[in-house]
Scaffold this active site. Structure first.
Site, PDB file in Angstrom:
ATOM      1  N   GLU A  82      23.872   5.192 -38.703  1.00  5.87           N
ATOM      2  CA  GLU A  82      24.018   4.591 -37.757  1.00  5.87           C
ATOM      3  C   GLU A  82      25.020   3.306 -37.904  1.00  5.87           C
ATOM      4  O   GLU A  82      25.002   2.449 -37.059  1.00  5.87           O
ATOM      5  CB  GLU A  82      22.638   4.247 -36.869  1.00  5.87           C
ATOM      6  CG  GLU A  82      21.949   3.452 -37.715  1.00  5.87           C
ATOM      7  CD  GLU A  82      20.547   3.218 -36.756  1.00  5.87           C
ATOM      8  OE1 GLU A  82      20.808   2.794 -35.744  1.00  5.87           O
ATOM      9  OE2 GLU A  82      19.354   3.634 -37.479  1.00  5.87           O
ATOM     10  N   CYS A 114      17.673   5.827 -36.698  1.00  4.75           N
ATOM     11  CA  CYS A 114      17.129   5.958 -38.063  1.00  4.75           C
ATOM     12  C   CYS A 114      16.697   7.350 -38.360  1.00  4.75           C
ATOM     13  O   CYS A 114      15.875   7.715 -39.236  1.00  4.75           O
ATOM     14  CB  CYS A 114      15.889   4.855 -38.217  1.00  4.75           C
ATOM     15  SG  CYS A 114      16.377   3.418 -38.021  1.00  4.75           S
ATOM     16  N   HIS A 236       8.899   5.936 -41.482  1.00  2.48           N
ATOM     17  CA  HIS A 236       9.997   5.145 -41.346  1.00  2.48           C
ATOM     18  C   HIS A 236       9.568   3.524 -41.396  1.00  2.48           C
ATOM     19  O   HIS A 236       8.429   3.364 -40.789  1.00  2.48           O
ATOM     20  CB  HIS A 236      10.806   5.467 -39.840  1.00  2.48           C
ATOM     21  CG  HIS A 236      11.695   4.498 -39.681  1.00  2.48           C
ATOM     22  ND1 HIS A 236      12.660   4.178 -40.532  1.00  2.48           N
ATOM     23  CD2 HIS A 236      12.001   3.632 -38.425  1.00  2.48           C
ATOM     24  CE1 HIS A 236      13.573   3.018 -39.942  1.00  2.48           C
ATOM     25  NE2 HIS A 236      13.063   2.936 -38.623  1.00  2.48           N
TER      26      HIS A 236
HETATM   27  N1  COA Z   1       1.032 -15.682 -41.049  1.00  2.00           N
HETATM   28  C1  COA Z   1       0.994 -14.461 -40.965  1.00  2.00           C
HETATM   29  N2  COA Z   1       1.316 -13.797 -40.010  1.00  2.00           N
HETATM   30  C2  COA Z   1       1.922 -14.481 -39.124  1.00  2.00           C
HETATM   31  C3  COA Z   1       2.345 -15.669 -38.827  1.00  2.00           C
HETATM   32  C4  COA Z   1       2.007 -16.502 -40.010  1.00  2.00           C
HETATM   33  N3  COA Z   1       2.039 -17.677 -40.213  1.00  2.00           N
HETATM   34  N4  COA Z   1       3.058 -16.008 -37.902  1.00  2.00           N
HETATM   35  C5  COA Z   1       3.186 -14.716 -37.216  1.00  2.00           C
HETATM   36  N5  COA Z   1       2.358 -13.823 -37.759  1.00  2.00           N
HETATM   37  C6  COA Z   1       2.360 -12.193 -37.466  1.00  2.00           C
HETATM   38  C7  COA Z   1       2.147 -11.893 -36.199  1.00  2.00           C
HETATM   39  O1  COA Z   1       0.656 -12.292 -35.828  1.00  2.00           O
HETATM   40  C8  COA Z   1       2.837 -10.638 -36.182  1.00  2.00           C
HETATM   41  O2  COA Z   1       1.698  -9.448 -36.605  1.00  2.00           O
HETATM   42  P1  COA Z   1       1.083  -8.585 -35.484  1.00  2.00           P
HETATM   43  O3  COA Z   1       2.249  -7.834 -35.036  1.00  2.00           O
HETATM   44  O4  COA Z   1       0.441  -7.723 -36.450  1.00  2.00           O
HETATM   45  O5  COA Z   1       0.393  -9.178 -34.383  1.00  2.00           O
HETATM   46  C9  COA Z   1       3.866 -10.415 -37.068  1.00  2.00           C
HETATM   47  O6  COA Z   1       3.546 -11.871 -37.725  1.00  2.00           O
HETATM   48  C10 COA Z   1       5.286 -10.758 -36.350  1.00  2.00           C
HETATM   49  O7  COA Z   1       5.060 -11.989 -35.538  1.00  2.00           O
HETATM   50  P2  COA Z   1       5.781 -12.003 -33.933  1.00  2.00           P
HETATM   51  O8  COA Z   1       5.394 -13.309 -33.425  1.00  2.00           O
HETATM   52  O9  COA Z   1       5.375 -10.878 -33.229  1.00  2.00           O
HETATM   53  O10 COA Z   1       7.289 -11.814 -34.507  1.00  2.00           O
HETATM   54  P3  COA Z   1       8.629 -11.709 -33.695  1.00  2.00           P
HETATM   55  O11 COA Z   1       8.418 -11.909 -32.351  1.00  2.00           O
HETATM   56  O12 COA Z   1       9.384 -12.919 -34.511  1.00  2.00           O
HETATM   57  O13 COA Z   1       9.103 -10.465 -33.831  1.00  2.00           O
HETATM   58  C11 COA Z   1       9.762  -8.015 -34.421  1.00  2.00           C
HETATM   59  C12 COA Z   1       8.914  -9.311 -34.658  1.00  2.00           C
HETATM   60  C13 COA Z   1       9.111  -6.980 -35.268  1.00  2.00           C
HETATM   61  C14 COA Z   1       9.386  -7.640 -32.978  1.00  2.00           C
HETATM   62  C15 COA Z   1      10.917  -8.500 -34.788  1.00  2.00           C
HETATM   63  O14 COA Z   1      11.208  -8.689 -36.243  1.00  2.00           O
HETATM   64  C16 COA Z   1      12.158  -7.443 -34.465  1.00  2.00           C
HETATM   65  O15 COA Z   1      12.448  -7.334 -33.225  1.00  2.00           O
HETATM   66  N6  COA Z   1      12.464  -6.366 -35.362  1.00  2.00           N
HETATM   67  C17 COA Z   1      13.355  -5.276 -34.959  1.00  2.00           C
HETATM   68  C18 COA Z   1      12.818  -4.444 -34.355  1.00  2.00           C
HETATM   69  C19 COA Z   1      12.013  -3.126 -35.015  1.00  2.00           C
HETATM   70  O16 COA Z   1      12.319  -3.188 -36.501  1.00  2.00           O
HETATM   71  N7  COA Z   1      11.232  -2.546 -34.358  1.00  2.00           N
HETATM   72  C20 COA Z   1      10.524  -1.506 -35.275  1.00  2.00           C
HETATM   73  C21 COA Z   1      10.808  -0.027 -34.594  1.00  2.00           C
HETATM   74  S1  COA Z   1      12.121   0.852 -34.879  1.00  2.00           S
END
Ligand code: COA
Length: 393
Positions: A82, A114, A236
């Site tokens: 992609e 993906c 994945h």
């Molecule tokens: N210590 C430990 N864990 C921590 C933390 C800390 N200090 N601060 C946050 N976390 C954890 C959160 O609790 C969360 O865990 P959980 O989902 O098990 O509850 C995780 O870290 C992520 O935190 P969050 O605040 O949700 O992160 P974010 O808003 O910054 O974004 C994604 C996370 C995954 C949504 C973002 O990285 C993203 O958009 N990724 C791309 C999309 C993707 O890959 N999607 C997957 C499907 S293809």
């Protein structure tokens, strides 16, 4: 059983010249590193050098496979990505030239986020069922790029997997009936005018989990098997915590034994170090699993493929007796450990680099130590170079 039983005969991975450590990223973003290590399950991300792209990574992954098996029986090359560099020409044709593949073959590029490497595997097995002497070279190669400062930034990465698909495979025989799911959802996409993907993180997580659950339900309609019968699962892994989330969701939805949670552990260390590699991710998980466990001969393993947009497939294969003799464990480990760490400033510069679009001649500086590199752009054409040709020339 009669007839051919196509599957993965050889499997090789490649990644980039550079890596950015999540500790470095966390320090610069002012984020607790535990969020990346524990919350997302990531330790570092692969970063392409200026002269690396999906073709150079895929060629680097494929070359050792061709050296071992030759090219005579390859009649089809399927390139899943992609991160397409061209709206018309298949990336596999650049690779075809670089690796001197036979002219008597078809070459196409496949796209569905993906997921498309799994589609390529299925197309390959169908071709081989009809003509068992032929082999299919499947490439999955991607660079995951999100906007600097976005929530998705720590889930970037890049890698390629090459797989030789044949009848009577040495590593994994694919089983014929998989579970399928497709539905129109906007969780992640990349319009043609953008170099970085647009992602709705929360939607992508729930869409992934729901699609996997639906694909498993469909799998069960076609196969008389319970989750507990699988020795391992290769999900994945856009970030490795996502695989744990999806696996737990599946176990909860089926009342399966919680002891099964550990059945994904051996599949995650490589992606934890590489980051998201989109189409390659599930098959890097598979390589990692096979490299790290020696007890899988004769066992069924599940591959759980998801591509935003979205398509999911739950497929299974039987690990072949003697599979460990055919693995590339040392080379796979070295591909990850040999990467050079870079500073945050260098990472930002590489992230923001864009090729000129004026059609003039532009050479690229040599950074990559890989056997293949993107040497430049000339008259809008991408010019690739083989180090071997360089040395002899
Ligand atoms: N210590 C430990 N864990 C921590 C933390 C800390 N200090 N601060 C946050 N976390 C954890 C959160 O609790 C969360 O865990 P959980 O989902 O098990 O509850 C995780 O870290 C992520 O935190 P969050 O605040 O949700 O992160 P974010 O808003 O910054 O974004 C994604 C996370 C995954 C949504 C973002 O990285 C993203 O958009 N990724 C791309 C999309 C993707 O890959 N999607 C997957 C499907 S293809």
């Amino acid at each position: 059983m009669t007839g051919p039983h196509p599957g993965i005969h050889d499997l090789s991975l490649a990644t980039t010249h550079y890596r950015l450590d999540h500790d470095t990223l966390a320090r610069h973003l002012g984020v607790d590193p535990a969020k990346f290590h524990d919350g997302l399950g990531q330790d570092s991300m692969s970063v392409p050098a200026i002269d690396e792209d999906i073709v150079t990574m895929a060629a680097t992954a494929a070359a050792p496979i061709l050296a071992r098996h030759g090219t005579d029986r390859i009649r089809t090359i399927l390139f899943a990505t992609e991160t397409g560099a061209d709206q018309s020409k298949a990336a596999g044709l650049y690779l075809h030239g670089l690796l001197d593949l036979p002219t008597t073959c078809r070459v196409v590029e496949l796209k569905q986020a993906c997921y498309s490497a799994t589609a390529a595997l299925q197309f390959a097995t169908a071709l081989i069922s009809r003509e068992p002497r032929q082999q299919v070279l499947v490439l999955a190669s991607d660079i995951a790029a999100y906007e600097l400062g976005s929530a998705a930034e720590p889930t970037q990465g890049a890698a390629a997997v090459a797989m030789l698909i044949s009848a009577d495979p040495a590593i994994l025989r694919l089983e014929p009936h998989s579970g399928l799911y497709s539905g129109d959802v906007s969780d992640f996409w990349r319009p043609n005018y953008r170099t970085e993907a647009v992602v709705d993180g929360a939607t992508s997580i729930s869409a992934y989990q729901d699609a996997v659950q639906a694909a498993w339900s469909d799998y069960q309609r076609h196969n008389n098997r319970e989750l507990s019968e699988f020795a391992a699962f290769c999900y994945h892994q856009p970030f490795t915590k996502m695989a744990h989330k999806a696996h737990r969701h599946l176990l909860d939805s089926t009342d399966a034994d919680a002891g099964l949670e550990a059945a994904i552990n051996a599949s995650t260390p490589c992606n934890r170090a590489i980051g998201n590699s989109y189409t390659a991710s599930s098959y890097i998980a598979l390589a990692c699993l096979l490299d790290h466990r020696d007890d899988l001969a004769g066992q069924p393993v599940a591959i759980v493929s998801y591509g935003s947009g979205s398509v999911a497939e739950f497929l299974s294969g039987i690990v072949q007796p003697g599979y460990r003799r055919h693995l590339r464990t040392t080379a796979n480990v070295q591909a990850i450990t040999r990467r050079t760490p870079i500073t945050y400033e260098r990472y930002r510069t590489l992230h923001q680099a864009r090729f000129p679009t004026d059609g003039a001649d532009h050479d690229l500086p040599q950074e990559s130590a890989a056997p293949y590199r993107l040497a430049g752009i000339s008259g809008h054409k991408r010019i690739y170079q083989s180090r071997k040709a360089d040395d002899t020339g």
